[in-house]
Design a protein around this motif. Structure first.
Motif, mmCIF file in Angstrom:
data_model
loop_
_atom_site.group_PDB
_atom_site.id
_atom_site.type_symbol
_atom_site.label_atom_id
_atom_site.label_comp_id
_atom_site.label_asym_id
_atom_site.label_seq_id
_atom_site.Cartn_x
_atom_site.Cartn_y
_atom_site.Cartn_z
ATOM 1 N N HIS B 46 26.912 -63.816 10.577
ATOM 2 C CA HIS B 46 26.703 -65.088 9.877
ATOM 3 C C HIS B 46 27.175 -66.212 10.788
ATOM 4 O O HIS B 46 28.220 -66.090 11.439
ATOM 5 C CB HIS B 46 27.489 -65.112 8.568
ATOM 6 C CG HIS B 46 26.957 -64.154 7.549
ATOM 7 N ND1 HIS B 46 26.293 -64.573 6.421
ATOM 8 C CD2 HIS B 46 26.955 -62.797 7.508
ATOM 9 C CE1 HIS B 46 25.916 -63.522 5.721
ATOM 10 N NE2 HIS B 46 26.308 -62.418 6.351
ATOM 11 N N ILE B 47 26.388 -67.290 10.832
ATOM 12 C CA ILE B 47 26.691 -68.390 11.756
ATOM 13 C C ILE B 47 26.791 -69.691 10.958
ATOM 14 O O ILE B 47 25.885 -70.030 10.182
ATOM 15 C CB ILE B 47 25.574 -68.520 12.823
ATOM 16 C CG1 ILE B 47 25.414 -67.192 13.600
ATOM 17 C CG2 ILE B 47 25.843 -69.690 13.766
ATOM 18 C CD1 ILE B 47 26.600 -66.763 14.438
ATOM 19 N N ALA B 48 27.895 -70.409 11.156
ATOM 20 C CA ALA B 48 28.112 -71.670 10.431
ATOM 21 C C ALA B 48 26.999 -72.660 10.764
ATOM 22 O O ALA B 48 26.511 -72.716 11.893
ATOM 23 C CB ALA B 48 29.467 -72.250 10.818
ATOM 24 N N LEU B 160 28.715 -60.254 19.613
ATOM 25 C CA LEU B 160 29.864 -59.696 18.872
ATOM 26 C C LEU B 160 30.360 -60.577 17.736
ATOM 27 O O LEU B 160 30.618 -60.101 16.632
ATOM 28 C CB LEU B 160 31.051 -59.479 19.830
ATOM 29 C CG LEU B 160 30.939 -58.379 20.874
ATOM 30 C CD1 LEU B 160 32.211 -58.333 21.711
ATOM 31 C CD2 LEU B 160 30.717 -57.016 20.218
ATOM 32 N N PHE B 161 30.541 -61.881 18.033
ATOM 33 C CA PHE B 161 31.276 -62.729 17.088
ATOM 34 C C PHE B 161 30.400 -63.315 15.986
ATOM 35 O O PHE B 161 29.279 -63.763 16.240
ATOM 36 C CB PHE B 161 31.969 -63.880 17.825
ATOM 37 C CG PHE B 161 33.126 -63.426 18.672
ATOM 38 C CD1 PHE B 161 34.344 -63.094 18.094
ATOM 39 C CD2 PHE B 161 32.998 -63.309 20.045
ATOM 40 C CE1 PHE B 161 35.414 -62.662 18.863
ATOM 41 C CE2 PHE B 161 34.057 -62.876 20.834
ATOM 42 C CZ PHE B 161 35.268 -62.549 20.247
ATOM 43 N N ALA B 266 37.081 -55.642 15.598
ATOM 44 C CA ALA B 266 36.593 -56.111 16.899
ATOM 45 C C ALA B 266 35.145 -55.671 17.111
ATOM 46 O O ALA B 266 34.249 -56.498 17.334
ATOM 47 C CB ALA B 266 37.476 -55.564 18.005
ATOM 48 N N ASN B 267 34.933 -54.377 17.065
ATOM 49 C CA ASN B 267 33.597 -53.780 17.132
ATOM 50 C C ASN B 267 33.770 -52.283 16.896
ATOM 51 O O ASN B 267 34.881 -51.752 17.003
ATOM 52 C CB ASN B 267 32.903 -54.056 18.486
ATOM 53 C CG ASN B 267 33.672 -53.502 19.655
ATOM 54 O OD1 ASN B 267 33.721 -52.293 19.834
ATOM 55 N ND2 ASN B 267 34.296 -54.366 20.448
ATOM 56 N N GLN B 268 32.686 -51.611 16.588
ATOM 57 C CA GLN B 268 32.753 -50.196 16.217
ATOM 58 C C GLN B 268 33.305 -49.326 17.347
ATOM 59 O O GLN B 268 34.130 -48.440 17.124
ATOM 60 C CB GLN B 268 31.337 -49.748 15.862
ATOM 61 C CG GLN B 268 31.168 -48.291 15.559
ATOM 62 C CD GLN B 268 29.710 -47.993 15.264
ATOM 63 O OE1 GLN B 268 29.266 -48.140 14.138
ATOM 64 N NE2 GLN B 268 28.953 -47.598 16.264
ATOM 65 N N ASN B 294 32.335 -59.584 14.442
ATOM 66 C CA ASN B 294 33.776 -59.799 14.589
ATOM 67 C C ASN B 294 34.090 -61.217 14.094
ATOM 68 O O ASN B 294 33.701 -62.192 14.739
ATOM 69 C CB ASN B 294 34.120 -59.616 16.070
ATOM 70 C CG ASN B 294 35.547 -59.985 16.420
ATOM 71 O OD1 ASN B 294 36.242 -60.655 15.667
ATOM 72 N ND2 ASN B 294 35.989 -59.554 17.594
ATOM 73 N N THR B 295 34.762 -61.318 12.962
ATOM 74 C CA THR B 295 35.037 -62.642 12.376
ATOM 75 C C THR B 295 36.461 -63.124 12.676
ATOM 76 O O THR B 295 37.039 -63.897 11.899
ATOM 77 C CB THR B 295 34.775 -62.656 10.854
ATOM 78 O OG1 THR B 295 35.558 -61.621 10.242
ATOM 79 C CG2 THR B 295 33.310 -62.434 10.538
ATOM 80 N N VAL B 296 37.026 -62.664 13.778
ATOM 81 C CA VAL B 296 38.313 -63.146 14.305
ATOM 82 C C VAL B 296 39.425 -63.028 13.247
ATOM 83 O O VAL B 296 39.643 -61.932 12.738
ATOM 84 C CB VAL B 296 38.157 -64.581 14.863
ATOM 85 C CG1 VAL B 296 39.351 -64.977 15.732
ATOM 86 C CG2 VAL B 296 36.875 -64.704 15.705
#
Lengths: 79, 341
Positions: B46-48, B160-161, B266-268, B294-296
């Motif tokens: 998802h991207i703001a 990733l992010f 972080a990732n799978q 990865n949503t920090v």
């Protein structure tokens, strides 16, 4: 572990058939050696050889030969 | 009678816009998205929206939480806002959120500038504040929009992010709730995950905006997020297992008695490797990155809440939380889950 055995560990990490990598290989000559492939190599050092991968010399290497030489120098591999 | 400090409830918010691997593949035909997906386990993020900030997302998450009938905004007496994508250098986002959420003026409010370890640090600060009677209920908001720092042609980070926010209410509980902590820092790794330009050390300029493409074909400028993936991976796989071992000894828990390991998402690939290193059965390692990336700092509370909603985390479950990343910074704690809302 001997160098030959280690090359097969790297083949496995990169999803290649055993015996298909040599010390001359680099990211340019191995299609599977992209950023994710590089992480797989680091994971195999941690898993298979138990070497501390937080050492920069074991994260940044331009060829398999370079990595092998560093591991041999650390007595983590037998030539 | 209350005996501990625990998590009373969590809500989260994900921006509406979704960027799938198919989108990225169309925009970047040279990226091997299928191979990347196989390792990272991430299919979408998802991207703001333009103009949508971390504080907007944090506000949305907190509103969802405080609207629950069991909670009262006026009971919150401390607000911790953890983000690395603030609206402004100053004032702090926590002050703006106090006002926007309609919290009382008696509320203490501060920002925490941490990334992937930020949620566990937030829990530690909240537990400490409540433990010494400086607060009764602490609202911990974790929110980040790393997408705004990412160059569209930087494969290492764009794949990733994802953006996301979570709001977590911490308060007194009838059970032990939040247990022991282990935290740590190695600022020597600062350069491995960084936005070099845009602060006061290196203000934005024509020079910081100059783009360059690295040998791996990733393009970025000094105003963008840079990540040395191998360095971060190596840091995580050497640090996290040690931290987990130390925490288990401190908490007097064994690996076997833990029901779920909820690490920073972080990732799978990273999570699977960490599970293997600490001999954690795969079914106990929570991996929830497929649709959100990865949503920090929001990744752990989002994974917790989605685990509760999907039925994989229940009241009474023993959990081990570990945040690790940018800084380098890490923090781990054990939690007996009791949030029911």
């Amino acid at each position: 572990m001997k160098v030959e055995g280690f090359l097969d560990v790297l083949c496995d990490a990169l999803g290649k058939e055993p015996g298909t990598l040599t010390c001359d290989d680099t990211p340019t000559t191995v299609e599977e050696w992209d950023s994710v492939g590089h992480l797989s190599i680091i994971a195999s050092l941690d898993e298979e050889l138990g070497v501390p991968v937080d050492n920069e010399g074991l994260r940044k290497f331009a060829s398999i030969g370079e990595l092998v030489d560093r591991l041999v120098a650390r007595n983590a591999l037998e030539k | 009678m209350t005996v501990g400090v625990g998590i009373l409830g969590i809500s989260y918010y994900l921006p509406q816009r979704v960027e799938t691997n198919e989108h990225l593949q169309r925009q970047n035909p040279d990226w091997r998205m299928e191979d990347l997906y196989e390792k990272s386990g991430i299919a979408a993020r998802h991207i703001a929206a333009d103009g949508e900030t971390a504080s907007d997302m944090g506000y949305a998450a907190a509103t969802r939480l405080l609207e629950r009938p069991t909670f009262t905004p006026q009971d919150v007496d401390y607000l911790i806002f953890c983000t690395q994508s603030p609206d402004h250098f100053l004032p702090s986002g926590a002050c703006a959120l106090q006002n926007r959420l309609g919290l009382g003026r008696h509320v203490g409010a501060l920002d925490v500038n941490l990334g992937c370890s930020g949620f566990v640090y937030g829990l530690q600060l909240a537990k400490a504040l409540i433990g010494v009677d400086f607060a009764d209920q602490v609202l911990v908001i974790t929110a980040d929009t790393y997408s705004k720092y990412i160059h569209p042609r930087d494969r290492t980070v764009r794949t990733l992010f994802g953006d996301g926010a979570a709001a977590t209410l911490v308060g007194r509980t009838n059970q032990s709730g939040i247990g022991q902590f282990v935290v740590g820092t190695n600022g020597g790794g600062a350069g491995d995950l960084i936005v070099p330009g845009g602060g006061l050390r290196t203000p934005r300029s024509a020079e910081t905006a100059r783009e360059a493409t690295d040998p791996a074909g990733c393009t970025r400028s000094a105003d963008n997020l840079f990540m040395d993936g191998p360095a971060i991976f190596a840091f995580a796989i050497t640090t996290v297992p040690r931290v987990v071992k130390t925490l288990l000894a401190k908490a007097k828990w064994s690996t076997d008695e833990i029901d779920r390991f909820v690490y920073h998402q972080a990732n799978q690939y990273m999570l699977q490797h960490l599970a293997k290193r600490s001999k954690i059965p795969p079914e106990k390692m929570v991996i929830d990155v497929k649709t959100i990336g990865n949503t920090v700092s929001a990744s752990i509370p989002i994974a917790l809440q989605r685990g509760v909603e999907s039925g994989t985390i229940h009241p009474g479950h023993k959990l081990l939380l570990v945040g690790f990343g940018v800084g380098y910074s890490w923090a781990a704690c054990n939690v007996t889950w009791e949030a029911t809302s």
